[in-house]
Scaffold this motif. Structure first.
Motif, PDB file in Angstrom:
ATOM      1  N   LEU C  50       7.342  -6.127  -8.926  1.00 28.32           N
ATOM      2  CA  LEU C  50       7.436  -7.836  -9.071  1.00 28.32           C
ATOM      3  C   LEU C  50       7.490  -8.443  -8.395  1.00 28.32           C
ATOM      4  CD1 LEU C  50      12.004  -7.007  -9.083  1.00 28.32           C
ATOM      5  CD2 LEU C  50      10.885  -6.845 -10.957  1.00 28.32           C
ATOM      6  N   GLU C  51       6.312  -7.520  -7.256  1.00 28.21           N
ATOM      7  CA  GLU C  51       6.127  -8.967  -6.778  1.00 28.21           C
ATOM      8  C   GLU C  51       4.556  -9.564  -7.025  1.00 28.21           C
ATOM      9  OE1 GLU C  51       4.698  -5.906  -3.490  1.00 28.21           O
ATOM     10  OE2 GLU C  51       5.999  -6.383  -2.447  1.00 28.21           O
ATOM     11  N   ARG C  52       4.340 -10.825  -6.600  1.00 27.51           N
ATOM     12  CA  ARG C  52       2.760 -11.076  -7.036  1.00 27.51           C
ATOM     13  C   ARG C  52       2.374 -10.614  -5.909  1.00 27.51           C
ATOM     14  NH1 ARG C  52       5.230 -17.708  -5.834  1.00 27.51           N
ATOM     15  NH2 ARG C  52       4.292 -17.780  -3.081  1.00 27.51           N
ATOM     16  N   PRO C  53       0.771 -11.296  -5.508  1.00 30.83           N
ATOM     17  CA  PRO C  53       0.070 -11.141  -4.403  1.00 30.83           C
ATOM     18  C   PRO C  53       0.025 -11.019  -3.256  1.00 30.83           C
ATOM     19  CG  PRO C  53      -1.389 -12.382  -6.392  1.00 30.83           C
ATOM     20  CD  PRO C  53       0.146 -12.508  -6.472  1.00 30.83           C
ATOM     21  N   ASP C  54       1.066 -11.548  -2.730  1.00 25.70           N
ATOM     22  CA  ASP C  54       1.493 -12.494  -1.544  1.00 25.70           C
ATOM     23  C   ASP C  54       2.259 -11.660  -0.788  1.00 25.70           C
ATOM     24  OD1 ASP C  54       2.963 -13.821  -2.680  1.00 25.70           O
ATOM     25  OD2 ASP C  54       3.011 -15.789  -1.953  1.00 25.70           O
ATOM     26  N   GLY C  55       3.345 -10.582  -1.189  1.00 27.59           N
ATOM     27  CA  GLY C  55       3.902 -10.047  -1.190  1.00 27.59           C
ATOM     28  C   GLY C  55       5.302 -10.376  -1.512  1.00 27.59           C
TER      29      GLY C  55
END
Lengths: 143, 143, 143, 143
Positions: C50-55
């Motif tokens: 579910l994460e974006r690249p920035d966590g």
């Protein structure tokens, strides 16, 4: 005013009469600027009564312009006796306008059997985008 | 008007003065009905100038009530010199009001360092929900 | 899960079965956390998918939680065979969530004959408001 | 994919790498379809995992396509290291898509110093408008 499309469901005079017959719209002194099938552009002349204390044209004035422009845009398709009602309106306030007219252009994006969706833009005379609106309507059937 | 919270960043009189000093708000003759920290409830008295041709209180009038109630709700937290600007407003029109006052209650849901988010509800005197609004503001810093 | 209201139009097991039968919902592994008449709270367990690249937990994951929670909240009122469809959804992203579960609570605000309006909130386990959603549905009648 | 503008702040390969590096985006298997300055069009291939129980492509899948397409559209202007975050997203669901790919085109409408506003449209391969989205971002400055 310029009319682009002979296929309108109303005449220019019908639209002007609707503006005159709308108590809340009279506050804003809207002028018909352009009409085509599914489109309407209004000019909202500057007046001090539209200002916030800081001299910026108020958000409610911009939303009123979008509301009325979209309503007339729908009428160009469905005629002046169409039974419709707005269900949602979303506005993004993008820039400030000060002591200047607002030109609001509304366009029907989708005219469905039960729902209508459109987009409106408020700009100043230099074309700067002041606010962007999306509007949903439902169509009501006569009983 | 009832004030619930001694911890307001403004007085009632400040809020009334802000209403008086706002040209666009004068159209609606708003009355302060309730104030607490982060909350404001306004009464918008019925007047024919708010009506659509079909006698329903217009969407722009409801949106104006929500806009002003939220603005005052923010001021109760940040004070009357706060530099803020609305960035988005979304409204769902849920019922119709006819020849009746509107009571609009706005509440700050989140007051962040750079953004403010709130919710407002327009009801009639019987408590029927007429419109529901969400509003985003940004905070501006003095230069 | 706690059920508050014996007057639900469905059972807990019905709601769990609906989640299982929804391909897109399976991505999120939603757990029923609370159900009452017109209300539903779901837990969306953290997963790296579910994460974006920035966590940060992605916006679409939060919107999926709100969409499903509202759908189930409506079903508690109208039953599992109700014919409804979302028409609009607006989301305000208010805070970031990182490597943590999301609790999404949805509530029907107005259940009309043709339209349904509700509000949903995504929070983390500490109660921090991550996102706020408003959702409109239409009711469809069987042919 | 067709690139219209040599003036992009990123390369096609950068954008594809961003899609690969985004856990939540991998669910949807997005394909870059078109890129220009401030614009991005993605194809979301049909897969059963995106379906609702009634076989319609789910709202969250459409919103994910709009979210990612807008994010990439912004990156074409600001570069891949830009610090931005979505603050609001509004979606109108206009038609249903069934067992078909979705083409989502996003466009930056206004790129301000602190805020970004854009519009996205999801269509099927016949050009039918499935959903219309408006999206607000804020720009964050590096500390």
């Amino acid at each position: 005013m310029k009319v682009m499309d002979a296929q309108l469901a109303v005449t220019e005079d019908d639209l002007r009469q609707i503006l005159k017959d709308s108590p809340f719209a009279r506050i804003y002194d809207f002028r018909l600027d352009f009409v085509a099938s599914g489109e309407c552009r209004l000019r909202m002349p500057f007046q001090e009564a539209l200002e916030r204390p800081d001299g910026i044209v108020s958000g409610p004035a911009l939303m009123a312009a979008a509301d009325v422009a979209m309503w007339l845009a729908i009428i160009t398709r469905l005629g002046k006796d169409a039974l419709t009602a707005p269900t949602e309106m979303a506005t993004a306030f993008l820039s400030s306008a000060r002591q200047e007219d607002i030109i609001c252009a509304a366009k029907v994006v989708r005219l469905g059997r039960s729902r209508i969706y459109g987009v409106a833009e408020c700009r100043n005379d230099q074309g700067k985008l002041i606010a962007h609106h999306t509007i949903n309507y439902i169509r009501r059937n006569r009983g």
